[in-house]
Design a protein around this motif. Structure first.
Motif, PDB file in Angstrom:
ATOM      1  N   VAL A 177       3.159   2.763 -13.936  1.00 47.87           N
ATOM      2  CA  VAL A 177       4.887   2.695 -13.192  1.00 47.87           C
ATOM      3  C   VAL A 177       4.176   4.248 -12.096  1.00 47.87           C
ATOM      4  O   VAL A 177       4.473   5.138 -12.798  1.00 47.87           O
ATOM      5  CB  VAL A 177       5.653   2.828 -14.549  1.00 47.87           C
ATOM      6  N   SER A 178       5.032   4.509 -11.437  1.00 49.61           N
ATOM      7  CA  SER A 178       4.638   5.378 -10.526  1.00 49.61           C
ATOM      8  C   SER A 178       5.521   5.596  -9.920  1.00 49.61           C
ATOM      9  O   SER A 178       6.735   5.364  -9.837  1.00 49.61           O
ATOM     10  CB  SER A 178       3.367   4.212  -9.015  1.00 49.61           C
ATOM     11  N   TYR A 179       5.415   7.152  -8.906  1.00 48.44           N
ATOM     12  CA  TYR A 179       6.940   7.573  -8.652  1.00 48.44           C
ATOM     13  C   TYR A 179       7.609   6.988  -7.791  1.00 48.44           C
ATOM     14  O   TYR A 179       8.893   6.589  -7.600  1.00 48.44           O
ATOM     15  CB  TYR A 179       6.837   9.114  -8.362  1.00 48.44           C
ATOM     16  N   ASP A 180       6.816   6.044  -6.954  1.00 47.48           N
ATOM     17  CA  ASP A 180       8.141   4.802  -6.001  1.00 47.48           C
ATOM     18  C   ASP A 180       8.057   3.765  -6.807  1.00 47.48           C
ATOM     19  O   ASP A 180       8.120   3.352  -5.611  1.00 47.48           O
ATOM     20  CB  ASP A 180       6.155   4.696  -4.693  1.00 47.48           C
ATOM     21  N   GLU A 181       8.067   3.183  -8.438  1.00 47.01           N
ATOM     22  CA  GLU A 181       8.372   2.286  -8.834  1.00 47.01           C
ATOM     23  C   GLU A 181       7.684   1.522  -8.237  1.00 47.01           C
ATOM     24  O   GLU A 181       7.613  -0.029  -9.199  1.00 47.01           O
ATOM     25  CB  GLU A 181       9.520   2.362  -8.774  1.00 47.01           C
ATOM     26  N   ARG A 182       5.956   1.299  -7.952  1.00 47.97           N
ATOM     27  CA  ARG A 182       4.783   0.702  -8.277  1.00 47.97           C
ATOM     28  C   ARG A 182       4.546   0.342  -9.888  1.00 47.97           C
ATOM     29  O   ARG A 182       5.037   1.483 -10.342  1.00 47.97           O
ATOM     30  CB  ARG A 182       3.954   0.723  -7.146  1.00 47.97           C
ATOM     31  N   GLU A 183       3.991  -1.015  -9.682  1.00 49.08           N
ATOM     32  CA  GLU A 183       3.592  -0.993 -11.423  1.00 49.08           C
ATOM     33  C   GLU A 183       2.358  -1.424 -11.145  1.00 49.08           C
ATOM     34  O   GLU A 183       2.527  -2.937 -10.256  1.00 49.08           O
ATOM     35  CB  GLU A 183       4.693  -2.013 -12.333  1.00 49.08           C
ATOM     36  N   VAL A 184       1.674  -1.260 -12.603  1.00 51.44           N
ATOM     37  CA  VAL A 184       0.293  -2.072 -12.449  1.00 51.44           C
ATOM     38  C   VAL A 184       0.226  -1.949 -13.666  1.00 51.44           C
ATOM     39  O   VAL A 184       0.257  -1.358 -14.457  1.00 51.44           O
ATOM     40  CB  VAL A 184      -0.696  -1.171 -11.961  1.00 51.44           C
TER      41      VAL A 184
END
Length: 413
Positions: free
Chosen positions: A237-244
């Protein structure tokens, strides 16, 4: 009879070992006592970690004891470093022992810190969440890949700087090769997740390496600043709320310098020692230097940088302790082999001011290594370097390569 002055070197890794071995030959024993400090007697050839998960290196090829590589005239002290007291010119070890110094060199490197990213050290650590930047992690990942049957394999960089910044790319290329050999590539989605806007820090190399990723059908997720690893859902989970999402994650944790550097007031926010990038003299001191991965110089944290910088440092140090100006200047020279799979590799050669160039290395036109291009010779050169490391580099023997980057035989890409 005068009392010898004390040179204390903290860290007996690549840089620290080279420094004490080279300086022991240059500094008269009646004038200088040399001590090197490290926490244990284990020395790993760290570039070999990359190959262990794929069965291309065995553990005995990359792990030795330190003592045989330290010159007889150097005192090797085992202990955890608590702090450096720059006012009293002492190194304090856990347990109360102190080591006085007249000149101090910090060469304690950098280490992965998975504890700095939320969710990394959960129950999946060294299982579904793997890493290859430690001996133990590389062995655990070897076992995971041996049982891997397909799915989503994600290679992830938390933040730069890291040791050997091309290693995550190399792992990704080797994974592609490994999976093809096992007939698993069509059943596997390979994803490279990076905080950079491309494959690498240097734009010219980034274009070349990015094209390789594309040709190998490896998806790149750029500008990804990870906030946490959610092991329950198996996602980054990234700080800009993207998910991988991942089935098998291979992460490169945040790298940081040693904790004693912060405790001593000598470090930046990542515990790296601010230094003059040309002389390695610590900012604000005339008796403290930092070399190898322990410093904040703006180039790769790589073995080649340690090698070239130590060559410059040794000449400068001899001048410095004699009361003369330091006349040698490190230009940020680095060269890095990049394993690309299928028995080939690229070679990058650059410095503070010059991007990686095409051409040949180390000799103009002759090579035998090619720059910024795949070749079998580059791959063999990388494999051969392990022998050079143990038998020439660490003992401090000259390798015949100039510390300063040469432009001979090179041209812009």
């Amino acid at each position: 009879m005068t009392t010898p002055r004390n040179l204390v070197v903290l860290g007996a890794g690549t840089a620290g070992t080279m420094i004490v071995n080279k300086l022991r030959r240059r500094l008269p024993r009646e004038d200088w006592s040399i001590t090197v400090v490290d926490k244990d007697d284990v020395h790993d050839y760290q570039p070999g970690y990359l190959f262990i998960p794929f069965g291309l290196n065995t553990p005995d090829q990359i792990r030795r004891t330190k003592r045989p590589f330290i010159h007889d005239g150097v005192d090797l002290v085992m202990g955890e470093i608590e702090r450096v007291d720059t006012s009293s010119h002492e190194v304090r070890l856990e347990g109360g022992r102190t080591l006085p110094y007249d000149q101090l060199v910090i060469a304690t490197g950098t280490t992965p810190r998975p504890d700095q990213t939320e969710g990394t050290l959960g129950p999946q650590w060294h299982c579904e969440v793997g890493e290859f930047y430690t001996y133990e992690g590389a062995l655990a990942l070897r076992d995971r890949l041996d049982r891997f049957t397909g799915g989503r394999l994600v290679v992830h960089i938390t933040e730069l700087p890291i040791k050997c910044p091309v290693a995550p790319l190399e792992f990704t290329f080797l994974a592609d090769d490994f999976l093809r050999q096992r007939g698993l590539r069509e059943r596997t989605e390979l994803v490279f997740v990076t905080p950079l806007d491309g494959a690498f820090t240097k734009p010219v190399a980034s274009r070349t390496l990015g094209k390789l990723l594309e040709d190998k059908d490896i998806h790149v997720e750029p500008d990804f600043m990870v906030e946490r690893i959610d092991q329950d859902r198996k996602v980054l989970v990234s700080y800009d709320e993207r998910e991988v999402a991942y089935d098998q994650l291979v992460t490169v944790p945040l790298n940081m310098g040693a904790d004693f550097v912060a405790a001593s007031g000598l470090g930046d926010e990542l515990n790296y020692v601010p230094v003059d990038k040309h002389t390695f003299l610590a900012t604000g001191y005339d008796d403290v230097f930092a070399l190898g991965d322990a410093s904040n110089i703006p180039t790769s944290k790589a073995g080649s940088v340690a090698h070239f910088s130590v060559d410059v440092f040794v000449d400068n140090f001899v001048e410095h302790v004699a009361g003369r100006p330091m006349t040698h200047s490190f230009d940020g020279h680095a060269n890095c082999f990049v394993e690309s799979g299928h028995g080939k590799a690229l070679l990058l050669d650059f410095n503070y001011d010059t991007e990686p160039l095409t051409g040949t290395f180390p000799l103009p036109k002759v090579g035998p290594m090619r720059l910024l291009a795949e070749s079998r010779a580059n791959h063999l050169g990388k494999l051969a370097f392990r022998h050079v490391y143990w038998n020439a580099l660490l003992p401090g023997r000259p390798l015949g390569l100039p510390a300063e980057m040469s432009m001979s035989g090179k041209k812009p890409a």
